[in-house]
Design a protein around this motif. Structure first.
Motif, PDB file in Angstrom:
ATOM      1  N   GLN A 224       0.822  -1.211   0.000  1.00 45.77           N
ATOM      2  CA  GLN A 224       0.000   0.000   0.000  1.00 45.77           C
ATOM      3  C   GLN A 224       0.859   1.266   0.000  1.00 45.77           C
ATOM      4  O   GLN A 224       1.902   1.280   0.644  1.00 45.77           O
ATOM      5  N   PRO A 225       0.464   2.327  -0.728  1.00 45.61           N
ATOM      6  CA  PRO A 225      -0.775   2.449  -1.489  1.00 45.61           C
ATOM      7  C   PRO A 225      -0.738   1.758  -2.856  1.00 45.61           C
ATOM      8  O   PRO A 225      -1.773   1.551  -3.466  1.00 45.61           O
ATOM      9  N   ASP A 226       0.448   1.410  -3.335  1.00 37.40           N
ATOM     10  CA  ASP A 226       0.555   0.668  -4.598  1.00 37.40           C
ATOM     11  C   ASP A 226       1.930   0.004  -4.659  1.00 37.40           C
ATOM     12  O   ASP A 226       2.861   0.407  -3.962  1.00 37.40           O
ATOM     13  N   PHE A 227       2.043  -1.005  -5.495  1.00 37.10           N
ATOM     14  CA  PHE A 227       3.300  -1.726  -5.626  1.00 37.10           C
ATOM     15  C   PHE A 227       4.337  -0.906  -6.391  1.00 37.10           C
ATOM     16  O   PHE A 227       5.536  -0.971  -6.095  1.00 37.10           O
ATOM     17  N   TYR A 228       3.890  -0.120  -7.346  1.00 34.62           N
ATOM     18  CA  TYR A 228       4.796   0.626  -8.214  1.00 34.62           C
ATOM     19  C   TYR A 228       5.753   1.514  -7.423  1.00 34.62           C
ATOM     20  O   TYR A 228       6.943   1.603  -7.740  1.00 34.62           O
ATOM     21  N   SER A 229       5.260   2.178  -6.403  1.00 33.47           N
ATOM     22  CA  SER A 229       6.074   3.158  -5.666  1.00 33.47           C
ATOM     23  C   SER A 229       6.762   2.563  -4.438  1.00 33.47           C
ATOM     24  O   SER A 229       7.286   3.302  -3.609  1.00 33.47           O
ATOM     25  N   LEU A 230       6.795   1.249  -4.336  1.00 33.31           N
ATOM     26  CA  LEU A 230       7.402   0.608  -3.169  1.00 33.31           C
ATOM     27  C   LEU A 230       8.896   0.930  -3.091  1.00 33.31           C
ATOM     28  O   LEU A 230       9.623   0.844  -4.077  1.00 33.31           O
ATOM     29  N   THR A 231       9.333   1.316  -1.895  1.00 30.48           N
ATOM     30  CA  THR A 231      10.754   1.498  -1.596  1.00 30.48           C
ATOM     31  C   THR A 231      10.995   1.053  -0.167  1.00 30.48           C
ATOM     32  O   THR A 231      10.054   0.904   0.626  1.00 30.48           O
ATOM     33  N   LEU A 232      12.256   0.881   0.183  1.00 33.04           N
ATOM     34  CA  LEU A 232      12.592   0.555   1.564  1.00 33.04           C
ATOM     35  C   LEU A 232      12.168   1.700   2.488  1.00 33.04           C
ATOM     36  O   LEU A 232      11.596   1.457   3.560  1.00 33.04           O
ATOM     37  N   SER A 233      12.405   2.922   2.088  1.00 33.24           N
ATOM     38  CA  SER A 233      12.027   4.069   2.917  1.00 33.24           C
ATOM     39  C   SER A 233      10.530   4.098   3.179  1.00 33.24           C
ATOM     40  O   SER A 233      10.084   4.386   4.300  1.00 33.24           O
ATOM     41  N   ARG A 234       9.747   3.815   2.142  1.00 27.19           N
ATOM     42  CA  ARG A 234       8.296   3.818   2.319  1.00 27.19           C
ATOM     43  C   ARG A 234       7.851   2.754   3.308  1.00 27.19           C
ATOM     44  O   ARG A 234       6.986   2.983   4.151  1.00 27.19           O
ATOM     45  N   GLN A 235       8.464   1.579   3.233  1.00 27.41           N
ATOM     46  CA  GLN A 235       8.104   0.512   4.162  1.00 27.41           C
ATOM     47  C   GLN A 235       8.486   0.885   5.590  1.00 27.41           C
ATOM     48  O   GLN A 235       7.733   0.620   6.536  1.00 27.41           O
ATOM     49  N   LEU A 236       9.649   1.487   5.756  1.00 28.04           N
ATOM     50  CA  LEU A 236      10.071   1.908   7.091  1.00 28.04           C
ATOM     51  C   LEU A 236       9.084   2.912   7.678  1.00 28.04           C
ATOM     52  O   LEU A 236       8.716   2.830   8.861  1.00 28.04           O
ATOM     53  N   GLN A 237       8.653   3.849   6.865  1.00 32.38           N
ATOM     54  CA  GLN A 237       7.706   4.866   7.324  1.00 32.38           C
ATOM     55  C   GLN A 237       6.351   4.242   7.641  1.00 32.38           C
ATOM     56  O   GLN A 237       5.712   4.586   8.653  1.00 32.38           O
ATOM     57  N   GLN A 238       5.910   3.335   6.795  1.00 36.45           N
ATOM     58  CA  GLN A 238       4.600   2.702   6.993  1.00 36.45           C
ATOM     59  C   GLN A 238       4.560   1.911   8.293  1.00 36.45           C
ATOM     60  O   GLN A 238       3.614   2.034   9.079  1.00 36.45           O
ATOM     61  N   VAL A 239       5.568   1.096   8.522  1.00 33.40           N
ATOM     62  CA  VAL A 239       5.575   0.266   9.723  1.00 33.40           C
ATOM     63  C   VAL A 239       5.766   1.125  10.973  1.00 33.40           C
ATOM     64  O   VAL A 239       5.186   0.851  12.024  1.00 33.40           O
ATOM     65  N   ALA A 240       6.551   2.187  10.860  1.00 34.57           N
ATOM     66  CA  ALA A 240       6.773   3.070  12.010  1.00 34.57           C
ATOM     67  C   ALA A 240       5.463   3.638  12.537  1.00 34.57           C
ATOM     68  O   ALA A 240       5.317   3.859  13.746  1.00 34.57           O
ATOM     69  N   THR A 241       4.493   3.846  11.648  1.00 29.18           N
ATOM     70  CA  THR A 241       3.220   4.429  12.082  1.00 29.18           C
ATOM     71  C   THR A 241       2.380   3.461  12.900  1.00 29.18           C
ATOM     72  O   THR A 241       1.456   3.890  13.606  1.00 29.18           O
ATOM     73  N   ILE A 242       2.663   2.157  12.828  1.00 29.91           N
ATOM     74  CA  ILE A 242       1.864   1.189  13.591  1.00 29.91           C
ATOM     75  C   ILE A 242       2.621   0.629  14.787  1.00 29.91           C
ATOM     76  O   ILE A 242       2.080  -0.194  15.520  1.00 29.91           O
ATOM     77  N   LEU A 243       3.860   1.070  14.995  1.00 27.40           N
ATOM     78  CA  LEU A 243       4.621   0.582  16.137  1.00 27.40           C
ATOM     79  C   LEU A 243       4.047   1.175  17.428  1.00 27.40           C
ATOM     80  O   LEU A 243       3.912   2.392  17.545  1.00 27.40           O
ATOM     81  N   PRO A 244       3.718   0.340  18.405  1.00 28.25           N
ATOM     82  CA  PRO A 244       3.292   0.881  19.699  1.00 28.25           C
ATOM     83  C   PRO A 244       4.468   1.563  20.384  1.00 28.25           C
ATOM     84  O   PRO A 244       5.621   1.205  20.167  1.00 28.25           O
ATOM     85  N   THR A 245       4.171   2.545  21.179  1.00 23.97           N
ATOM     86  CA  THR A 245       5.234   3.288  21.868  1.00 23.97           C
ATOM     87  C   THR A 245       5.387   2.861  23.318  1.00 23.97           C
ATOM     88  O   THR A 245       6.383   3.205  23.954  1.00 23.97           O
TER      89      THR A 245
END
Length: 221
Positions: free
Chosen positions: A40-61
């Motif tokens: 998400q939001p699409d496969f075309y724009s996938l990068t390592l940075s995007r994945q890091l940012q995406q997962v960071a938003t769901i990490l509990p603090t």
């Protein structure tokens, strides 16, 4: 409470065989395994940075996190573990260390040049079961990440197949050799690790003390 998160691999999805197997096993232990969709939001724009940012938003603090990652998801997990102190345990399944060094030579110079020129490479997406384009930004983005910088001593378990044809096991051997907090388990398997599910789960249970947790729940109830 502890949180458990699984990161699927490149061109995969939360419905992959490994993701669903682990989800079932965690459920049997009365535990929740969060499996975000990294397409998400699409496969075309996938990068390592995007994945890091995406997962960071769901990490509990406010709770410790065990992060499990497969292949490119394993590389993502390693970088997240470097940056987020609440991640105190990593399980990496055939992690994609030295990703570009393994992938680009298989494509060949001509195809890589065409990819850069057109900014699109058709790649088979196992989750979608069809060819899908991905941007060359994947390459330029990941080139910014120097794996020698992964130095936070997070207890880490790596499970890697000795016959891995995608990410050779030597990449995990080299990674573990320089980091005493990393344990490497070599399996008689390929990149999919599909024939080693029982061994993988046994290793995860031991490393994460999951059987101890289940025993405590049974005692309390």
């Amino acid at each position: 409470m502890r949180s458990y998160i699984y990161l699927h691999g490149f061109a995969s999805s939360p419905s992959s065989t490994k993701a669903q197997f682990l989800n079932h096993q965690f459920q049997q232990h009365g535990l929740c395994l969060t499996i975000p969709n990294l397409n998400q939001p699409d496969f075309y724009s996938l990068t390592l940075s995007r994945q890091l940012q995406q997962v960071a938003t769901i990490l509990p603090t406010d709770t410790p996190v065990t992060l499990i990652g497969s292949s490119f998801g394993g590389l993502t997990a390693a970088w997240l573990g470097e940056r987020h102190p609440q991640i105190d345990r990593l399980v990496l399944l055939a992690p994609a260390f030295q990703f570009l060094n393994h992938w680009l030579p298989k494509l060949g110079a001509a195809q890589v040049e065409q990819w850069q020129k057109n900014n699109a490479l058709l790649t088979y997406h196992y989750g979608e079961q069809r060819q899908m384009p991905i941007s060359y930004q994947l390459v330029t983005d990941i080139a910014q990440y120097d794996e020698s910088g992964l130095q936070r001593s997070v207890p880490t378990l790596i499970l890697h197949g000795q016959q891995d044809e995608v990410i050779p096991i030597q990449s995990s051997r080299s990674y573990a050799a320089l980091r005493p907090w990393v344990s490497l388990v070599e399996l008689d398997s390929d990149h999919s690790l599909s024939n080693a599910q029982a061994e993988i789960w046994q290793a995860i249970c031991h490393f994460c003390h999951l059987d101890d947790q289940r025993d405590r729940k049974i005692t309390v109830s």
